[in-house]
Design an enzyme around this catalytic site. Structure first.
Site, mmCIF file in Angstrom:
data_model
loop_
_atom_site.group_PDB
_atom_site.id
_atom_site.type_symbol
_atom_site.label_atom_id
_atom_site.label_comp_id
_atom_site.label_asym_id
_atom_site.label_seq_id
_atom_site.Cartn_x
_atom_site.Cartn_y
_atom_site.Cartn_z
ATOM 1 N N ASP A 204 1.455 -0.703 0.079
ATOM 2 C CA ASP A 204 -0.027 0.875 -0.159
ATOM 3 C C ASP A 204 1.005 1.196 -0.268
ATOM 4 O O ASP A 204 1.483 1.451 1.099
ATOM 5 C CB ASP A 204 -0.567 -0.120 1.196
ATOM 6 C CG ASP A 204 -2.200 1.176 1.739
ATOM 7 O OD1 ASP A 204 -3.572 1.044 1.180
ATOM 8 O OD2 ASP A 204 -1.770 1.937 0.530
ATOM 9 N N HIS A 205 1.027 1.770 -1.155
ATOM 10 C CA HIS A 205 1.949 2.502 -1.140
ATOM 11 C C HIS A 205 1.904 4.031 -0.688
ATOM 12 O O HIS A 205 3.032 5.022 -0.049
ATOM 13 C CB HIS A 205 2.263 3.093 -2.771
ATOM 14 C CG HIS A 205 1.316 4.183 -3.553
ATOM 15 N ND1 HIS A 205 -0.171 3.472 -3.559
ATOM 16 C CD2 HIS A 205 0.635 5.609 -3.440
ATOM 17 C CE1 HIS A 205 -0.783 4.460 -4.299
ATOM 18 N NE2 HIS A 205 -0.005 5.934 -3.667
ATOM 19 N N HIS A 267 -5.399 2.898 1.177
ATOM 20 C CA HIS A 267 -5.384 3.878 1.588
ATOM 21 C C HIS A 267 -5.641 4.665 2.719
ATOM 22 O O HIS A 267 -4.630 4.744 4.262
ATOM 23 C CB HIS A 267 -5.237 5.269 0.422
ATOM 24 C CG HIS A 267 -4.377 4.403 -0.410
ATOM 25 N ND1 HIS A 267 -3.349 3.743 -0.191
ATOM 26 C CD2 HIS A 267 -4.468 4.681 -2.132
ATOM 27 C CE1 HIS A 267 -2.847 3.031 -1.627
ATOM 28 N NE2 HIS A 267 -3.866 3.845 -2.986
#
Lengths: 516, 361
Positions: A204-205, A267
């Protein structure tokens, strides 16, 4: 040291307080290497890691995809991509010349057994050439529907290994981790047939962003804030992920996903859990992730009979962004003219635990909002009584804002007396900006995450139970929306902050969305 | 902006003037710490100023620069105030107070410095003088500091310096850093990267000869060989090599060590490379008893090291590793300003302190 390494070697040359994190020797194989992500994010990240000396000395990278290419063609394409997308400009030619010799391309279909056999041969040759010790990272930059096939083939051709061997293998997968609860469980079942959870790195950047990592530092190294980080002092928390861009060329994908799947389920849940978690018992990956999971599991499910009071969906229509006219979602390419997919959602969450009982968490995420902004705004409760009455005007609440992007930083709004006789009380802002204090461009999220995976550090990757808890929360909403198409779409103009229903949801509790 | 001399009581007034001007131009002052710099030689002062320039771009700070002028024929004490821009668009600034004094007024300096430290921020002291020299203001400034950075390049004799530093490590309550030690951090990281397994470390331990080439340039340092001495001392300390003897011949230092009854010879060899910084390590060649060879050489602009590993049977593809330099690197700055006192530094000092080092020139 990887978790698979059973020896107890401590390098006498390495000091524990080392600032530079050096990843373990390995070969990185990128499946779907001709896709967008590889050029835009992965290779620029690898290049910058090389530039900073954080790639292992013994390293190679293999792009695996269906299109026919030579090594040299692939290297040229990646050079072009790095030139365009790297956060550091003017590419170091000398460095690239050396680095590019570590880049290879392997052409095969994902289902082709011969392709995996030849990949195995190639990787073993590269092990001899580069000293990569048999360690592997497989980055699946493909449609999720390919994950089970690729992993099954990797296992069948002994490209991935069980734990407790001198060499290790890990896979990195990108979101979405399933489309709903059932598909997430099914995907996990497929993966865990061949892999231990400790070998699965779900990117999950957002977790790789410096400002998101700073949330933990901010909360747990500043007791002044932590002591008031609870329902006695906080009135409400608003988390906004706003984008001014539309869906662009992602119409086909977005029609299947919607913003709840694309941004909120992953996110935003990461942001909620980092904001709301208890202090972990130590700084290990599992300790932190344990606390994060507890948050998501404590979120009160949306009451099925009253979804609309607690969660709102929207879809952008035509409007104006930065003074330019833009089309609505239904006019975008590859989008159905009668689409019911949401490009906006807002919701009211409650976390039922001792720390947060009664504190509403307001989340909103949307496309084609007036500006790009991701922030967490914590509004504190008002001071008791009316000590400083100024013509009946209410004194403003203290608000702590953590700006995730852009203009990364933190601000605190507080009240001050304006100099002078009978002067009013005026809110002022204390503002800290990353850029002014820490100048140079911070590492991109993917740099941190790839390096962490190569080092065997899974702190910044999503664990399956986190993913599951999040799907449990949102799957009933998704099913309800699928069964009940929105009748009033589009319901907000591009360039506005979303549909009126989102404002009305907060007004029920005498709250308002913060103007960003 | 060129600083102008001002009256001492007007320091804050002058700084306040900058503040007002900045606000009207929508500029903000930013500070992470206070940095006190002391130098007593003009060339060293200039070197430290140059060092500090890129620093403030990465770590904005209030700088109090003290220069003791021992050569002036007349006595003076003067102060200048200036602001430094830390962002390209000039929206963020920090300030600098420069104090120039002759020895007669030196004792006033701590009293001048104290009221102008920004409260609640760390105070770092960059001491640009040999700490073995008794300086009346050192102990007072040291008490203010949460970190002291020593400049070993300006020491007269390395052996007493090492002994002094070892004592300081015991008594000082704050963190300590040595600029030359920080300058070899890039090389130490390269060693960690290249020798990253039990096998490769064993190969290194079994070295037969090590040649370290360093830049011998006439500059504001007494000991250009210090970084080379530090690097070999670090290797010896961490790999438990036993020191036997030292010789100097033709400007080269030859050190003999013993490891597991096998002799090891380390040669420190000067070279002249005008574009490199004085004392910078240029190249390292290692050969061991198993006929493995390691060649690590700086490339053109000293920002990279080319590493070639070979044996009698094969030669591997070169590896390129970055070498942070003091002009541009965040990691160097982090090493100097953020890292806590290094245990490896202590071990290295213990290894070299018993050796009688002489000046080469």
């Amino acid at each position: 040291m990887s978790i698979n390494d059973t020896s107890e070697f401590t390098n006498p040359l390495e000091e524990n307080s080392g600032i530079v994190k050096v990843a373990d020797s390995c070969i990185l194989v990128i499946f779907g290497a001709t896709g967008d992500l590889t050029g835009r994010k992965l290779f620029p990240a690898l290049y910058n890691l090389a530039r900073e000396g954080q790639l292992p000395a013994h390293f190679a990278c293999v792009g695996f995809a269906r299109r026919e290419k030579t090594n040299e063609m692939f290297r040229q394409e990646m050079l072009k991509a790095v030139n365009e997308f790297s956060r550091t400009k003017s590419i170091d030619k000398e460095l690239w010349n050396i680095f590019s010799q570590q880049i290879f391309y392997h052409c095969s279909e994902f289902h082709d057994d011969k392709g995996y056999d030849s990949l195995n041969t190639l990787l073993q040759e590269l092990d001899s050439q580069f000293g990569t010790k048999g360690n592997r990272v497989f980055y699946l930059s493909t449609q999720p529907s390919f994950f089970p096939l690729i992993i099954e083939k990797l296992n069948k051709h002994k490209l991935i290994y069980s734990l407790n061997q001198p060499k290790w293998s890990r896979i990195i997968i990108e979101k979405p981790f399933g489309n709903d609860l059932d598909s997430a469980i099914a995907l996990q079942k497929e993966l865990s047939q061949h892999l231990d959870e400790r070998q699965i790195y779900r990117i999950d950047h957002y977790l790789g962003k410096e400002t998101v990592q700073n949330l933990l530092v901010f909360r747990f190294s500043n007791p002044i804030f932590e002591s008031s980080w609870n329902n006695r002092h906080i009135d409400n928390i608003q988390i906004t992920v706003g984008e001014e861009i539309g869906i662009g060329t992602r119409g086909r994908f977005f029609e299947e996903a919607g913003i709840l799947r694309d941004i909120v389920q992953n996110h935003m849940m990461q942001l909620v859990s980092l904001v709301a978690m208890e202090p972990p018992k130590n700084s290990s990956g599992d300790a932190i992730r344990d606390e994060k999971v507890k948050v998501v599991e404590s979120i009160r499910p949306f009451p099925k009979q009253d979804f609309h009071k607690h969660i709102v969906r929207g879809q952008y229509g035509p409007g104006f962004i930065n003074g330019k006219e833009v089309i609505g979602y239904r006019e975008e390419p590859n989008v159905s003219p009668t689409s019911s997919v949401e490009t906006y959602t807002a919701m009211e969450l409650f976390i039922d635990n001792w720390r947060w009982a009664g504190v509403p968490f307001y989340l909103r995420a949307g496309k084609r909002l007036p500006k790009r902004a991701t922030e967490i705004a914590i509004t504190f409760k008002d001071a008791p009584g009316f000590l400083f009455q100024t013509s009946g005007k209410k004194i403003e609440s203290n608000i702590l804002v953590i700006r995730i992007q852009p203009d990364e930083g933190t601000s605190l709004k507080m009240n001050c007396k304006v100099p002078g006789l009978n002067a009013p009380i005026q809110p002022v802002k204390m503002d800290f900006r990353y850029h002014s204090y820490f100048g140079s461009t911070p590492p991109e999220a993917y740099e941190r995450l790839i390096c962490d995976c190569m080092s065997g550090d899974n702190t910044l990757f999503a664990r399956f139970d986190e993913v599951l808890a999040s799907w449990r929360l949102f799957t009933p909403v998704l099913k309800h929306w699928e069964a009940n198409a929105a009748k009033n779409f589009p319901n907000y103009a591009s360039g506005t902050w979303g549909p009126k229903e989102a404002d009305q949801m907060l007004e029920l509790s005498n709250h308002k969305w913060r103007l960003i | 902006m060129n600083p102008d001399t001002i009256q001492i009581p007007n320091i804050e007034t002058e700084l306040a003037k900058y503040n007002i001007e900045n606000q009207s131009q929508d500029q903000t002052r930013a500070f992470l710490f206070n940095l006190i710099i002391y130098a007593d030689k003009l060339d060293r002062a200039q070197f430290l100023r140059k060092l500090v320039e890129p620093l403030t771009n990465k770590f904005p700070s209030r700088i109090l620069f003290i220069y003791e002028d021992r050569d002036s024929p007349y006595e003076y004490l003067r102060v200048k105030v200036s602001e430094e821009c830390i962002s390209q668009d000039r929206s963020f600034l920090c300030d600098q107070i420069t104090i120039e004094t002759t020895p007669k007024h030196l004792e006033r300096i701590p009293f001048l410095v104290l009221p102008h430290l920004i409260p609640d921020l760390p105070v770092y002291l960059l001491w640009g003088q040999d700490p073995t020299i008794n300086n009346p203001i050192y102990s007072q400034l040291q008490e203010l500091a949460s970190r002291i950075i020593f400049d070993s390049a300006c020491v007269l004799h390395l052996q007493p310096f090492c002994q002094k530093m070892l004592m300081q490590l015991k008594v000082l309550k704050c963190d300590m850093m040595d600029l030359n030690w920080a300058q070899i951090s890039g090389w130490r990281n390269i060693f960690v990267t290249v020798f990253d397994t039990k096998d490769t470390v064993e190969q290194l331990k079994k070295s037969k000869t090590i040649q370290i080439y360093f830049n011998q340039s006439h500059a504001c340092t007494y000991h250009n060989e210090i970084q080379a001495i530090y690097l070999q001392g670090w290797l010896a300390a961490q790999l438990k090599w036993k020191f036997l003897s030292k010789e100097i011949s033709d400007g080269e230092i030859l050190l003999n060590y013993l490891h597991n009854k096998r002799p090891l010879e380390i040669k420190l060899r000067p070279k002249r490379v005008p574009e490199a910084l004085p004392g910078a390590i240029l190249k390292i060649d290692i050969a061991n008893y198993q006929n493995n060879f390691y060649q690590m050489e700086c490339q053109s602009n000293m920002s990279k090291v080319n590493v070639i590993l070979s044996s009698l049977e094969k030669c591997e593809l070169p590896i390129m590793l970055p070498l942070p330099n003091i002009q541009s690197s965040s990691s160097f700055m982090l090493e100097v300003f953020c890292r806590s006192t290094s245990e490896h530094y202590h071990n290295m000092l213990k290894t070299i302190e018993s050796i009688n080092w002489q000046r080469l020139e």
